[in-house]
Design a protein around this motif. Sequence first.
Motif, mmCIF file in Angstrom:
data_model
loop_
_atom_site.group_PDB
_atom_site.id
_atom_site.type_symbol
_atom_site.label_atom_id
_atom_site.label_comp_id
_atom_site.label_asym_id
_atom_site.label_seq_id
_atom_site.Cartn_x
_atom_site.Cartn_y
_atom_site.Cartn_z
ATOM 1 N N TYR A 167 -6.914 6.363 -5.242
ATOM 2 C CA TYR A 167 -6.408 5.024 -4.901
ATOM 3 C C TYR A 167 -7.397 3.961 -5.366
ATOM 4 O O TYR A 167 -7.012 2.935 -5.939
ATOM 5 N N THR A 222 0.828 -1.211 0.000
ATOM 6 C CA THR A 222 0.000 0.000 0.000
ATOM 7 C C THR A 222 0.864 1.263 0.000
ATOM 8 O O THR A 222 0.518 2.262 -0.626
ATOM 9 N N ALA A 263 -5.706 2.538 3.569
ATOM 10 C CA ALA A 263 -4.350 2.720 3.036
ATOM 11 C C ALA A 263 -3.858 4.141 3.292
ATOM 12 O O ALA A 263 -2.713 4.350 3.721
ATOM 13 N N ARG A 304 2.224 1.858 -3.453
ATOM 14 C CA ARG A 304 1.171 2.396 -4.320
ATOM 15 C C ARG A 304 0.952 3.879 -4.070
ATOM 16 O O ARG A 304 0.748 4.655 -5.015
#
Length: 307
Positions: free
Chosen positions: A52, A20, A66, A23
Motif C-alpha cells: 500500500y 482507502t 488503511a 485502493r
Amino acid sequence: MDLIVKDNALINASYNLELTEQRIVLLAILQARETGKGVDANTHIEIHASDYMQKFNVVKSVAYRALKDAVNNLFERKFSFEKDNKGKRQVVKSRWVSRIAYTDELATLEITFAPDVVPLITRLEKEFTSYHLQQVVNLTSKYAVRLYELLMCWQELKKTPVINIKDLRWRLGVEDNEYKVMGNFKERVLEHAITRINEHTNIVVKYQQFKKGRSIVGFAFTFKYKNPQKVTSGSLKDKNTIDIFTGLTEKQITFFAHKLAHDNSFASRYAEVGEEYSDLEARLRKKLADQTFVEKISKDLVRLGFK
C-alpha cells in the motif's frame, strides 16, 4: 506497469467504497491476476502494508491504518451489478469479500473475494475495461476514481452517451440522501472529481449537461489524452519495437485487429476456445488500445507490416 482489469459489469456496478477501500480492492485485483495460479472463492490474497505504501506513495502509519480499518469496513461493504440471465436483466447484490483477516504483527491483510466477484476480476471475456494503476494513485477522491473507471469503458470513442442523473449517481455510489441539490452534486462530486482527474491522470475531461424543461436530467462526457511522453534524443530503441509512448492510432487498431485475428500463427496463441474470427477481432480492438499489450505483441505487429 500494473494493469487493472475489470469486467464492465463491475465497472458499471453501484457501490460506495471509501478511497482507502477502493485502493485495497485494486491491490487485491492486481495480486489476484499476477499470481498466475488462478483465483477462486477460496483463495486468500495477501496484501502487506508495504504494498500500500509503495503503490500509493503514503507513509507507514497511513498504510497500517488503511489495512486495519479494512477488517471491519470492507467486510461490511456490498455492491449491486447487472448481468444477463437467459436473455433477461438480472440485478445481483453481493458482498465484496467473504473473508478478511488482519495480522497486526506482520501488517498483512488477507482477502478472500466473494464468489460473485471472482469472475468479474479474473476472466477476460468480451466486455472488460483495463487501465494502469498509476493513473489513479494520486486521486484522493473516491468519486474521481469511480468516474475515471467509468470513462475508461469508453476509451476507444473518448466520449460517453448521455447518462441519466439517477444512473450516474448509482454508478458513482452517491447515496440517495447525499448531495440531493443538483448544485451540490455538481460542485462536490462531479466537478471536484473532474478537476482531480484532469490534474493527476492521463486524460482531460469535459462534461455537457442535458435538461428536460428546467431540470438537469443527464450528463455526457468527452475526454482526450494528454500529450504522450516524448522519447529523448539520447534514448536507444530497438527498431523492431513498437513505440509504447505513442501507441497505435484508431485506424491502425482497426487494421491490425483484423490482420491479427486472421493470422494463424497469432490466432493459435490468443484465440479462446470456440471463438470466431469476428469475436477475436472485436476483442483485439479493445486490447490494442492498451500500450502494454501492444508492446507484448510488437514482433507480431512488425511481422504483419507495422512500420
